[in-house]
Design a protein around this motif. Structure first.
Motif, PDB file in Angstrom:
ATOM      1  N   ILE A  49      77.061   6.218   1.754  1.00 59.40           N
ATOM      2  CA  ILE A  49      77.758   6.958   0.697  1.00 59.40           C
ATOM      3  C   ILE A  49      78.758   7.936   1.310  1.00 59.40           C
ATOM      4  O   ILE A  49      79.901   8.045   0.846  1.00 59.40           O
ATOM      5  CB  ILE A  49      76.754   7.676  -0.218  1.00 59.40           C
ATOM      6  CG1 ILE A  49      75.989   6.654  -1.054  1.00 59.40           C
ATOM      7  CG2 ILE A  49      77.451   8.683  -1.124  1.00 59.40           C
ATOM      8  CD1 ILE A  49      74.830   7.232  -1.835  1.00 59.40           C
ATOM      9  N   LEU A  50      78.358   8.627   2.370  1.00 57.50           N
ATOM     10  CA  LEU A  50      79.282   9.551   3.032  1.00 57.50           C
ATOM     11  C   LEU A  50      80.447   8.812   3.674  1.00 57.50           C
ATOM     12  O   LEU A  50      81.581   9.297   3.672  1.00 57.50           O
ATOM     13  CB  LEU A  50      78.535  10.384   4.074  1.00 57.50           C
ATOM     14  CG  LEU A  50      77.541  11.391   3.516  1.00 57.50           C
ATOM     15  CD1 LEU A  50      76.778  12.068   4.653  1.00 57.50           C
ATOM     16  CD2 LEU A  50      78.237  12.423   2.644  1.00 57.50           C
ATOM     17  N   TYR A  51      80.204   7.625   4.228  1.00 57.37           N
ATOM     18  CA  TYR A  51      81.268   6.821   4.822  1.00 57.37           C
ATOM     19  C   TYR A  51      82.290   6.399   3.769  1.00 57.37           C
ATOM     20  O   TYR A  51      83.502   6.469   3.998  1.00 57.37           O
ATOM     21  CB  TYR A  51      80.666   5.588   5.496  1.00 57.37           C
ATOM     22  CG  TYR A  51      81.682   4.556   5.890  1.00 57.37           C
ATOM     23  CD1 TYR A  51      82.503   4.749   6.981  1.00 57.37           C
ATOM     24  CD2 TYR A  51      81.838   3.382   5.154  1.00 57.37           C
ATOM     25  CE1 TYR A  51      83.448   3.818   7.342  1.00 57.37           C
ATOM     26  CE2 TYR A  51      82.770   2.441   5.508  1.00 57.37           C
ATOM     27  CZ  TYR A  51      83.578   2.661   6.605  1.00 57.37           C
ATOM     28  OH  TYR A  51      84.511   1.733   6.950  1.00 57.37           O
ATOM     29  N   VAL A  52      81.820   5.977   2.615  1.00 51.53           N
ATOM     30  CA  VAL A  52      82.723   5.522   1.553  1.00 51.53           C
ATOM     31  C   VAL A  52      83.547   6.685   1.014  1.00 51.53           C
ATOM     32  O   VAL A  52      84.729   6.525   0.702  1.00 51.53           O
ATOM     33  CB  VAL A  52      81.917   4.838   0.425  1.00 51.53           C
ATOM     34  CG1 VAL A  52      82.773   4.589  -0.792  1.00 51.53           C
ATOM     35  CG2 VAL A  52      81.317   3.544   0.926  1.00 51.53           C
ATOM     36  N   ARG A  53      82.963   7.858   0.923  1.00 52.93           N
ATOM     37  CA  ARG A  53      83.664   9.020   0.372  1.00 52.93           C
ATOM     38  C   ARG A  53      84.628   9.679   1.352  1.00 52.93           C
ATOM     39  O   ARG A  53      85.460  10.474   0.948  1.00 52.93           O
ATOM     40  CB  ARG A  53      82.660  10.059  -0.086  1.00 52.93           C
ATOM     41  CG  ARG A  53      81.930   9.654  -1.327  1.00 52.93           C
ATOM     42  CD  ARG A  53      81.069  10.770  -1.797  1.00 52.93           C
ATOM     43  NE  ARG A  53      80.418  10.424  -3.052  1.00 52.93           N
ATOM     44  CZ  ARG A  53      79.663  11.241  -3.730  1.00 52.93           C
ATOM     45  NH1 ARG A  53      79.450  12.460  -3.275  1.00 52.93           N
ATOM     46  NH2 ARG A  53      79.116  10.862  -4.859  1.00 52.93           N
ATOM     47  N   THR A  54      84.515   9.376   2.641  1.00 53.56           N
ATOM     48  CA  THR A  54      85.372   9.996   3.645  1.00 53.56           C
ATOM     49  C   THR A  54      86.785   9.428   3.545  1.00 53.56           C
ATOM     50  O   THR A  54      86.979   8.219   3.635  1.00 53.56           O
ATOM     51  CB  THR A  54      84.822   9.740   5.059  1.00 53.56           C
ATOM     52  OG1 THR A  54      83.502  10.236   5.124  1.00 53.56           O
ATOM     53  CG2 THR A  54      85.681  10.417   6.110  1.00 53.56           C
ATOM     54  N   PRO A  55      87.784  10.291   3.364  1.00 50.52           N
ATOM     55  CA  PRO A  55      89.160   9.786   3.275  1.00 50.52           C
ATOM     56  C   PRO A  55      89.675   9.347   4.653  1.00 50.52           C
ATOM     57  O   PRO A  55      89.160   9.781   5.684  1.00 50.52           O
ATOM     58  CB  PRO A  55      89.945  10.994   2.759  1.00 50.52           C
ATOM     59  CG  PRO A  55      89.149  12.178   3.181  1.00 50.52           C
ATOM     60  CD  PRO A  55      87.716  11.739   3.180  1.00 50.52           C
ATOM     61  N   ALA A  56      90.678   8.497   4.628  1.00 46.45           N
ATOM     62  CA  ALA A  56      91.300   8.048   5.870  1.00 46.45           C
ATOM     63  C   ALA A  56      92.006   9.227   6.529  1.00 46.45           C
ATOM     64  O   ALA A  56      92.497  10.125   5.846  1.00 46.45           O
ATOM     65  CB  ALA A  56      92.304   6.940   5.585  1.00 46.45           C
ATOM     66  N   PRO A  57      92.074   9.238   7.860  1.00 50.04           N
ATOM     67  CA  PRO A  57      92.763  10.323   8.554  1.00 50.04           C
ATOM     68  C   PRO A  57      94.238  10.383   8.159  1.00 50.04           C
ATOM     69  O   PRO A  57      94.841   9.374   7.799  1.00 50.04           O
ATOM     70  CB  PRO A  57      92.630   9.963  10.030  1.00 50.04           C
ATOM     71  CG  PRO A  57      91.491   9.026  10.109  1.00 50.04           C
ATOM     72  CD  PRO A  57      91.453   8.312   8.801  1.00 50.04           C
TER      73      PRO A  57
END
Length: 64
Positions: A26-34
């Motif tokens: 869930i945290l991976y999916v919510r992390t925006p691209a750099p």
């Protein structure tokens, strides 16, 4: 320790691992691209000068 204790220990370890997996996903999916990597496209000039034959874009197998 009896077999019931081992069973409870095994189930609790599997439950903890499952919760860690779900939370990290869930945290991976919510992390925006750099910044600067939002809309990266394949560049023909960069790919033609690259000699890395293991690259998935080398033979046009990547994004289409």
């Amino acid at each position: 320790m009896s077999w019931v204790g081992y069973l409870v220990l095994g189930i609790s370890i599997l439950t903890v691992l499952l919760v860690v997996f779900i939370v990290s996903f869930i945290l991976y999916v919510r992390t925006p691209a750099p910044k600067g990597c939002e809309n990266i496209k394949i560049s023909e000039e960069n790919c033609s000068s690259c000699s890395h034959s293991e690259c998935r874009f080398y033979k046009g197998e990547g994004e289409k």
